[in-house]
Design an enzyme around this catalytic site. Sequence first.
Site, mmCIF file in Angstrom:
data_model
loop_
_atom_site.group_PDB
_atom_site.id
_atom_site.type_symbol
_atom_site.label_atom_id
_atom_site.label_comp_id
_atom_site.label_asym_id
_atom_site.label_seq_id
_atom_site.Cartn_x
_atom_site.Cartn_y
_atom_site.Cartn_z
ATOM 1 N N ASP A 92 0.863 -1.175 0.000
ATOM 2 C CA ASP A 92 0.000 0.000 0.000
ATOM 3 C C ASP A 92 0.906 1.233 0.000
ATOM 4 O OD1 ASP A 92 0.900 0.279 2.603
ATOM 5 O OD2 ASP A 92 -1.079 0.134 3.546
ATOM 6 N N HIS A 93 0.347 2.397 0.321
ATOM 7 C CA HIS A 93 1.130 3.636 0.275
ATOM 8 C C HIS A 93 2.309 3.625 1.241
ATOM 9 C CE1 HIS A 93 -2.293 3.866 3.014
ATOM 10 N NE2 HIS A 93 -1.506 4.578 3.807
ATOM 11 N N CYS A 132 3.221 -3.249 4.125
ATOM 12 C CA CYS A 132 2.314 -2.190 4.580
ATOM 13 C C CYS A 132 2.994 -1.536 5.775
ATOM 14 C CB CYS A 132 0.905 -2.711 4.880
ATOM 15 S SG CYS A 132 0.746 -3.770 6.331
ATOM 16 N N THR A 143 2.802 -2.031 9.000
ATOM 17 C CA THR A 143 3.286 -2.994 10.000
ATOM 18 C C THR A 143 3.574 -4.374 9.437
ATOM 19 O OG1 THR A 143 1.009 -3.611 10.401
ATOM 20 C CG2 THR A 143 1.939 -1.886 11.834
ATOM 21 N N HIS A 174 9.105 -24.364 8.393
ATOM 22 C CA HIS A 174 8.005 -25.052 9.079
ATOM 23 C C HIS A 174 6.642 -24.797 8.454
ATOM 24 C CE1 HIS A 174 10.193 -25.632 13.208
ATOM 25 N NE2 HIS A 174 10.913 -26.045 12.178
ATOM 26 N N HIS A 206 5.236 -31.222 9.645
ATOM 27 C CA HIS A 206 4.946 -29.913 9.046
ATOM 28 C C HIS A 206 3.911 -30.061 7.923
ATOM 29 C CE1 HIS A 206 8.042 -28.359 11.513
ATOM 30 N NE2 HIS A 206 9.011 -29.013 10.899
HETATM 31 C C1 RB5 Z 1 -1.789 2.565 6.443
HETATM 32 O O1 RB5 Z 1 -1.698 3.788 7.086
HETATM 33 C C2 RB5 Z 1 -1.567 1.431 7.447
HETATM 34 O O2 RB5 Z 1 -2.679 1.306 8.271
HETATM 35 C C3 RB5 Z 1 -1.313 0.161 6.695
HETATM 36 O O3 RB5 Z 1 -0.174 0.318 5.933
HETATM 37 C C4 RB5 Z 1 -1.042 -1.081 7.512
HETATM 38 O O4 RB5 Z 1 -0.045 -0.874 8.460
HETATM 39 C C5 RB5 Z 1 -2.191 -1.780 8.066
HETATM 40 O O5 RB5 Z 1 -2.060 -2.844 8.688
#
Ligand code: RB5
Length: 146
Positions: free
Chosen positions: A8-9, A69, A71, A102, A138
Amino acid sequence: MIIAIGSDHAGYEGEPPYKPEILRHVARLGHQTLDCGTHGPESVDYPDFANAVCEAILEGRARYGILVCGTGIGVSIAANRHSGIRAATCATKDMARLSREHNDANVICLGRRILSLPACFDLIQIWLDTPFNGGERHCRRIKKMG
Ligand code: RB5
């Protein structure tokens, strides 16, 4: 191998933005890349890009996927809704290695706001280089997930 890559961004935050750097890094490792977007810093919805990477794998257009993304969590939740996708959010080298050994993970999910770019490069290399262990226990566990 063909590796589908999407973000994503968050993949375009900061300098240098991670997603184009990851595309270059995977090519440097000798793989073909399939760019599943996004292509700029405008705010988008991470499930769209997780879905695009998963569809590329499930349709045989790519062997593995890399998703980014903020996180690594949102894209992994979205990716794991696809039957046949085993997406692993990885933040350490052991997580990257063990998700292949695994879990036979076919998608690695990385957090732009969690990991440095060199750390992403290390995790991707370890992840791509590590084979599935193939052990009976596994395989049995993976089979239980459909
Ligand atoms: C976008 O701001 C953020 O929420 C997304 O990249 C991600 O971390 C969501 O899990």
